[in-house]
Write a protein that holds these residues in place. Structure first.
Motif, PDB file in Angstrom:
ATOM      1  N   ASP A   1      -2.752  -4.957  -8.080  1.00  0.00           N
ATOM      2  CA  ASP A   1      -2.434  -6.297  -7.599  1.00  0.00           C
ATOM      3  C   ASP A   1      -2.730  -6.504  -6.116  1.00  0.00           C
ATOM      4  O   ASP A   1      -2.494  -7.585  -5.584  1.00  0.00           O
ATOM      5  N   LEU A   2      -3.250  -5.481  -5.448  1.00  0.00           N
ATOM      6  CA  LEU A   2      -3.564  -5.613  -4.023  1.00  0.00           C
ATOM      7  C   LEU A   2      -4.613  -6.700  -3.803  1.00  0.00           C
ATOM      8  O   LEU A   2      -5.565  -6.830  -4.569  1.00  0.00           O
ATOM      9  N   SER A   3      -4.431  -7.455  -2.747  1.00  0.00           N
ATOM     10  CA  SER A   3      -5.480  -8.403  -2.354  1.00  0.00           C
ATOM     11  C   SER A   3      -6.660  -7.594  -1.831  1.00  0.00           C
ATOM     12  O   SER A   3      -6.521  -6.420  -1.470  1.00  0.00           O
ATOM     13  N   ASN A   4      -7.813  -8.231  -1.747  1.00  0.00           N
ATOM     14  CA  ASN A   4      -8.992  -7.549  -1.229  1.00  0.00           C
ATOM     15  C   ASN A   4      -8.754  -7.065   0.204  1.00  0.00           C
ATOM     16  O   ASN A   4      -9.150  -5.961   0.571  1.00  0.00           O
ATOM     17  N   ALA A   5      -8.061  -7.880   1.011  1.00  0.00           N
ATOM     18  CA  ALA A   5      -7.794  -7.494   2.405  1.00  0.00           C
ATOM     19  C   ALA A   5      -6.896  -6.255   2.469  1.00  0.00           C
ATOM     20  O   ALA A   5      -7.153  -5.332   3.255  1.00  0.00           O
ATOM     21  N   ASP A   6      -5.848  -6.231   1.649  1.00  0.00           N
ATOM     22  CA  ASP A   6      -4.950  -5.068   1.649  1.00  0.00           C
ATOM     23  C   ASP A   6      -5.655  -3.826   1.105  1.00  0.00           C
ATOM     24  O   ASP A   6      -5.477  -2.719   1.621  1.00  0.00           O
ATOM     25  N   LEU A   7      -6.454  -4.012   0.062  1.00  0.00           N
ATOM     26  CA  LEU A   7      -7.202  -2.892  -0.503  1.00  0.00           C
ATOM     27  C   LEU A   7      -8.166  -2.333   0.535  1.00  0.00           C
ATOM     28  O   LEU A   7      -8.246  -1.111   0.726  1.00  0.00           O
ATOM     29  N   ALA A   8      -8.848  -3.214   1.241  1.00  0.00           N
ATOM     30  CA  ALA A   8      -9.786  -2.785   2.281  1.00  0.00           C
ATOM     31  C   ALA A   8      -9.064  -2.013   3.378  1.00  0.00           C
ATOM     32  O   ALA A   8      -9.535  -0.953   3.814  1.00  0.00           O
ATOM     33  N   ALA A   9      -7.906  -2.518   3.810  1.00  0.00           N
ATOM     34  CA  ALA A   9      -7.145  -1.847   4.869  1.00  0.00           C
ATOM     35  C   ALA A   9      -6.724  -0.452   4.425  1.00  0.00           C
ATOM     36  O   ALA A   9      -6.841   0.517   5.188  1.00  0.00           O
ATOM     37  N   ARG A  10      -6.229  -0.340   3.212  1.00  0.00           N
ATOM     38  CA  ARG A  10      -5.790   0.980   2.714  1.00  0.00           C
ATOM     39  C   ARG A  10      -6.952   1.944   2.544  1.00  0.00           C
ATOM     40  O   ARG A  10      -6.794   3.146   2.723  1.00  0.00           O
ATOM     41  N   ALA A  11      -8.121   1.407   2.160  1.00  0.00           N
ATOM     42  CA  ALA A  11      -9.290   2.266   1.963  1.00  0.00           C
ATOM     43  C   ALA A  11     -10.037   2.554   3.266  1.00  0.00           C
ATOM     44  O   ALA A  11     -10.946   3.371   3.297  1.00  0.00           O
ATOM     45  N   GLY A  12      -9.641   1.845   4.342  1.00  0.00           N
ATOM     46  CA  GLY A  12     -10.257   2.092   5.645  1.00  0.00           C
ATOM     47  C   GLY A  12     -11.634   1.472   5.792  1.00  0.00           C
ATOM     48  O   GLY A  12     -12.496   2.036   6.475  1.00  0.00           O
ATOM     49  N   VAL A  13     -11.851   0.325   5.152  1.00  0.00           N
ATOM     50  CA  VAL A  13     -13.135  -0.377   5.273  1.00  0.00           C
ATOM     51  C   VAL A  13     -12.857  -1.846   5.590  1.00  0.00           C
ATOM     52  O   VAL A  13     -11.717  -2.302   5.509  1.00  0.00           O
ATOM     53  N   THR A  14     -13.902  -2.572   5.938  1.00  0.00           N
ATOM     54  CA  THR A  14     -13.738  -4.002   6.194  1.00  0.00           C
ATOM     55  C   THR A  14     -13.582  -4.736   4.870  1.00  0.00           C
ATOM     56  O   THR A  14     -13.958  -4.217   3.809  1.00  0.00           O
ATOM     57  N   THR A  15     -13.062  -5.954   4.944  1.00  0.00           N
ATOM     58  CA  THR A  15     -12.882  -6.754   3.720  1.00  0.00           C
ATOM     59  C   THR A  15     -14.235  -7.029   3.070  1.00  0.00           C
ATOM     60  O   THR A  15     -14.349  -6.983   1.854  1.00  0.00           O
ATOM     61  N   ALA A  16     -15.251  -7.319   3.865  1.00  0.00           N
ATOM     62  CA  ALA A  16     -16.579  -7.602   3.314  1.00  0.00           C
ATOM     63  C   ALA A  16     -17.147  -6.371   2.606  1.00  0.00           C
ATOM     64  O   ALA A  16     -17.709  -6.471   1.510  1.00  0.00           O
ATOM     65  N   THR A  17     -16.985  -5.204   3.239  1.00  0.00           N
ATOM     66  CA  THR A  17     -17.462  -3.960   2.624  1.00  0.00           C
ATOM     67  C   THR A  17     -16.728  -3.705   1.309  1.00  0.00           C
ATOM     68  O   THR A  17     -17.336  -3.346   0.298  1.00  0.00           O
TER      69      THR A  17
END
Length: 152
Positions: free
Chosen positions: A19-35
């Motif tokens: 259920d993570l938003s793309n922004a939260d998923l990106a932050a946790r994975a250590g990448v930008t939202t676009a990436t």
């Protein structure tokens, strides 16, 4: 499809919390939202991520009984598998159908509100399925591990 460590990080976090938003998923994975978005898109297009689904707890909806039924079919009829599968798909309480190689031909997962409801389903819907040679019922007692994920 080849995946790298960044893809694996994204997949691990997605599996842990779909259920993570793309922004939260990106932050946790250590990448930008676009990436993150581009990689998720590539993983979907490549068939690595097949779907994002809702997982329903049938017990909370009043289905307290789950039974796994293992079938062997009378294979003297060349259409036995197809006819059995067509009929089994029409039983609303059948939540899973799997075929096997080996001693068991098929397995159905059946849910019911209680044992009386299960007996009704069994007598009226399961036993009327075509080409049954043998049935074995396994009553679910507890689910110890139920993960559809590989360690990535």
């Amino acid at each position: 499809m080849q995946i790298d460590d960044t893809d694996r990080r994204i997949l691990r976090h997605l599996l842990a919390d779909p259920d993570l938003s793309n922004a939260d998923l990106a932050a946790r994975a250590g990448v930008t939202t676009a990436t993150c978005w581009r990689r998720l898109d590539r993983l979907r297009a490549g068939g690595v991520i097949r779907a994002t689904v809702a997982e329903i707890d049938w017990r909370r909806l009043g289905y307290a009984v789950e039974v796994s039924l293992r079938f062997n079919l009378d294979k003297t009829n060349p259409r036995a598998f197809d006819e059995f599968l067509d009929a089994a798909r029409q039983v609303p309480e059948v939540t899973g159908i799997e075929t096997f190689l080996g001693r068991v031909d098929l397995r159905l997962t059946v849910i019911a509100r209680d044992m009386a409801h299960y007996q009704e389903i069994y007598r009226r819907r399961i036993l009327t399925l075509p080409h049954i040679a043998d049935i074995e019922a396994l009553m679910l007692v507890a689910t110890i591990k139920d993960e559809g994920a590989l360690p990535v």
